[in-house]
Design a protein around this motif. Structure first.
Motif, PDB file in Angstrom:
ATOM      1  N   VAL A  58      10.678 -20.034  -2.786  1.00  0.00           N
ATOM      2  CA  VAL A  58       9.709 -19.692  -1.748  1.00  0.00           C
ATOM      3  C   VAL A  58      10.475 -19.210  -0.520  1.00  0.00           C
ATOM      4  N   SER A  59      10.080 -18.062   0.010  1.00  0.00           N
ATOM      5  CA  SER A  59      10.722 -17.518   1.208  1.00  0.00           C
ATOM      6  C   SER A  59      10.024 -18.042   2.451  1.00  0.00           C
ATOM      7  N   LEU A  60      10.830 -18.444   3.435  1.00  0.00           N
ATOM      8  CA  LEU A  60      10.288 -18.959   4.697  1.00  0.00           C
ATOM      9  C   LEU A  60      10.261 -17.910   5.803  1.00  0.00           C
ATOM     10  N   ARG A  61      10.638 -16.690   5.495  1.00  0.00           N
ATOM     11  CA  ARG A  61      10.618 -15.637   6.502  1.00  0.00           C
ATOM     12  C   ARG A  61       9.182 -15.183   6.792  1.00  0.00           C
ATOM     13  N   ILE A  62       9.006 -14.535   7.943  1.00  0.00           N
ATOM     14  CA  ILE A  62       7.690 -14.009   8.298  1.00  0.00           C
ATOM     15  C   ILE A  62       7.361 -12.835   7.383  1.00  0.00           C
ATOM     16  N   LEU A  63       6.185 -12.882   6.805  1.00  0.00           N
ATOM     17  CA  LEU A  63       5.721 -11.844   5.889  1.00  0.00           C
ATOM     18  C   LEU A  63       4.692 -10.970   6.600  1.00  0.00           C
ATOM     19  N   THR A  64       4.669  -9.702   6.237  1.00  0.00           N
ATOM     20  CA  THR A  64       3.743  -8.744   6.824  1.00  0.00           C
ATOM     21  C   THR A  64       2.698  -8.368   5.782  1.00  0.00           C
ATOM     22  N   LEU A  65       1.443  -8.491   6.171  1.00  0.00           N
ATOM     23  CA  LEU A  65       0.333  -8.202   5.268  1.00  0.00           C
ATOM     24  C   LEU A  65      -0.528  -7.113   5.896  1.00  0.00           C
ATOM     25  N   ASP A  66      -0.650  -5.993   5.202  1.00  0.00           N
ATOM     26  CA  ASP A  66      -1.460  -4.878   5.688  1.00  0.00           C
ATOM     27  C   ASP A  66      -2.876  -5.019   5.138  1.00  0.00           C
ATOM     28  N   VAL A  67      -3.827  -5.191   6.042  1.00  0.00           N
ATOM     29  CA  VAL A  67      -5.232  -5.317   5.641  1.00  0.00           C
ATOM     30  C   VAL A  67      -5.839  -3.916   5.565  1.00  0.00           C
ATOM     31  N   PRO A  68      -6.322  -3.479   4.406  1.00  0.00           N
ATOM     32  CA  PRO A  68      -6.854  -2.109   4.282  1.00  0.00           C
ATOM     33  C   PRO A  68      -8.125  -1.920   5.089  1.00  0.00           C
ATOM     34  N   ASN A  69      -8.573  -0.657   5.160  1.00  0.00           N
ATOM     35  CA  ASN A  69      -9.777  -0.322   5.919  1.00  0.00           C
ATOM     36  C   ASN A  69     -10.984  -1.106   5.414  1.00  0.00           C
ATOM     37  N   GLN A  70     -11.725  -1.658   6.363  1.00  0.00           N
ATOM     38  CA  GLN A  70     -12.924  -2.420   6.056  1.00  0.00           C
ATOM     39  C   GLN A  70     -14.122  -1.768   6.746  1.00  0.00           C
ATOM     40  N   ASP A  71     -15.203  -1.549   5.974  1.00  0.00           N
ATOM     41  CA  ASP A  71     -16.431  -1.013   6.551  1.00  0.00           C
ATOM     42  C   ASP A  71     -17.165  -2.140   7.275  1.00  0.00           C
ATOM     43  N   VAL A  72     -17.375  -1.945   8.568  1.00  0.00           N
ATOM     44  CA  VAL A  72     -17.959  -2.984   9.414  1.00  0.00           C
ATOM     45  C   VAL A  72     -19.143  -2.400  10.173  1.00  0.00           C
ATOM     46  N   ILE A  73     -20.206  -3.175  10.277  1.00  0.00           N
ATOM     47  CA  ILE A  73     -21.346  -2.833  11.138  1.00  0.00           C
ATOM     48  C   ILE A  73     -21.327  -3.804  12.312  1.00  0.00           C
ATOM     49  N   THR A  74     -21.101  -3.279  13.502  1.00  0.00           N
ATOM     50  CA  THR A  74     -20.960  -4.129  14.676  1.00  0.00           C
ATOM     51  C   THR A  74     -22.307  -4.740  15.070  1.00  0.00           C
ATOM     52  N   LYS A  75     -22.253  -5.584  16.070  1.00  0.00           N
ATOM     53  CA  LYS A  75     -23.453  -6.289  16.516  1.00  0.00           C
ATOM     54  C   LYS A  75     -24.519  -5.343  17.040  1.00  0.00           C
ATOM     55  N   ASP A  76     -24.099  -4.195  17.620  1.00  0.00           N
ATOM     56  CA  ASP A  76     -25.056  -3.213  18.112  1.00  0.00           C
ATOM     57  C   ASP A  76     -25.312  -2.104  17.096  1.00  0.00           C
ATOM     58  N   ASN A  77     -25.116  -2.418  15.797  1.00  0.00           N
ATOM     59  CA  ASN A  77     -25.494  -1.544  14.676  1.00  0.00           C
ATOM     60  C   ASN A  77     -24.743  -0.211  14.677  1.00  0.00           C
ATOM     61  N   VAL A  78     -23.455  -0.272  14.885  1.00  0.00           N
ATOM     62  CA  VAL A  78     -22.594   0.906  14.792  1.00  0.00           C
ATOM     63  C   VAL A  78     -21.660   0.707  13.600  1.00  0.00           C
ATOM     64  N   SER A  79     -21.635   1.700  12.708  1.00  0.00           N
ATOM     65  CA  SER A  79     -20.789   1.604  11.513  1.00  0.00           C
ATOM     66  C   SER A  79     -19.392   2.134  11.828  1.00  0.00           C
TER      67      SER A  79
END
Length: 255
Positions: A58-79
């Motif tokens: 197990v590596s104890l170094r800091i790992l980088t995780l790229d989160v891909p694009n997520q389709d989100v609808i904000t609270k004021d209904n903007v996609s």
């Protein structure tokens, strides 16, 4: 006569090759002995019992995780489409192996759902203007859920927010209208201040009429400097005042 010794030497060498392991400073080895976890070892040189012990690095170094694009609808209904990057590290090697099958995949899936949930709970203006607040909220939720896995989420950064073309045009119009409003307010404020200064100047000239004569001469000088081909003949203000007070040129004697 030497055959048993050679065989013994070969067995010792084979045992050492299969039993000795070297772990780097940033690595830990989770040891399983006959299927049971006996803890984490390392770094440095460790000894395993062949055919009995099994080690998972197990590596104890800091790992980088790229989160891909997520389709989100904000609270004021903007996609919108939002992506992010997560920085995390393993703080408990035993938990990261025993509590979850693949902590990298688990953290990735949790980061995607948390990103959609948090961004969907705020308005677009808050998402754009208060990105640090959104980052902190996502990091807090991820850290709380990954703590039982022995994972510490250090930082979460929202990298890019992709807006629809219609929303970009609407925001551009809003920004332009805001700039025009500020320009009008600043212009009106300047006119107000200028009117106040003019009122003060008129009050001073009313108390000291000779100041008007000095201002008249200054204006004549500026006119002469701007147009060198013109001839300017200054007329004393006393004469002009006399003409203005007697439009017909009559004096008291004539009346």
């Amino acid at each position: 006569m030497f055959i048993p010794q050679i065989v013994l030497l070969v067995l010792v060498v084979a045992f050492l090759v299969s039993a000795l392991r070297v772990l780097n400073e940033y690595e830990r080895g989770v040891i399983f002995r006959l299927g049971r976890c006996i803890g984490a070892k390392g770094p440095g040189l460790i000894i395993l019992i062949p055919l009995i012990d099994k080690m998972v690095k197990v590596s104890l170094r800091i790992l980088t995780l790229d989160v891909p694009n997520q389709d989100v609808i904000t609270k004021d209904n903007v996609s919108v489409k939002v992506n992010a990057v997560v920085y995390f590290r393993v703080v408990d090697p035993v938990k990261s192996i025993l509590e979850i099958e693949d902590y990298m995949f688990g953290t990735s899936q949790l980061a995607q759902t948390t990103l959609r949930s948090v961004c969907g709970g705020v308005e677009l203006d808050e998402l754009l203007a208060q990105r640090d607040k959104v980052n902190t909220q996502i990091q807090s939720i991820l850290d709380e859920h990954t703590d039982p896995w022995g994972i510490k989420v250090a930082t979460v950064e929202v990298k890019y927010i992709d807006l629809p073309q219609e929303m970009q045009r609407a925001m551009a119009k809003q920004a332009e209208a805001e700039r025009e409003r500020r320009a009008k307010v600043i212009g009106a404020e300047g006119e107000y201040q200028a009117a106040g200064r003019l009122a003060e100047a008129a009050s001073i000239i009313g108390e000291h009429p000779e100041a008007l004569q000095l201002r008249y001469l200054q204006t004549m000088r500026e006119m002469a400097a701007e147009s060198k081909s013109a001839t300017v003949i200054p007329v004393p203000l006393d004469i002009m005042n006399t003409l203005l007070s007697n439009p017909g040129g009559k004096t008291k004697k004539d009346t």
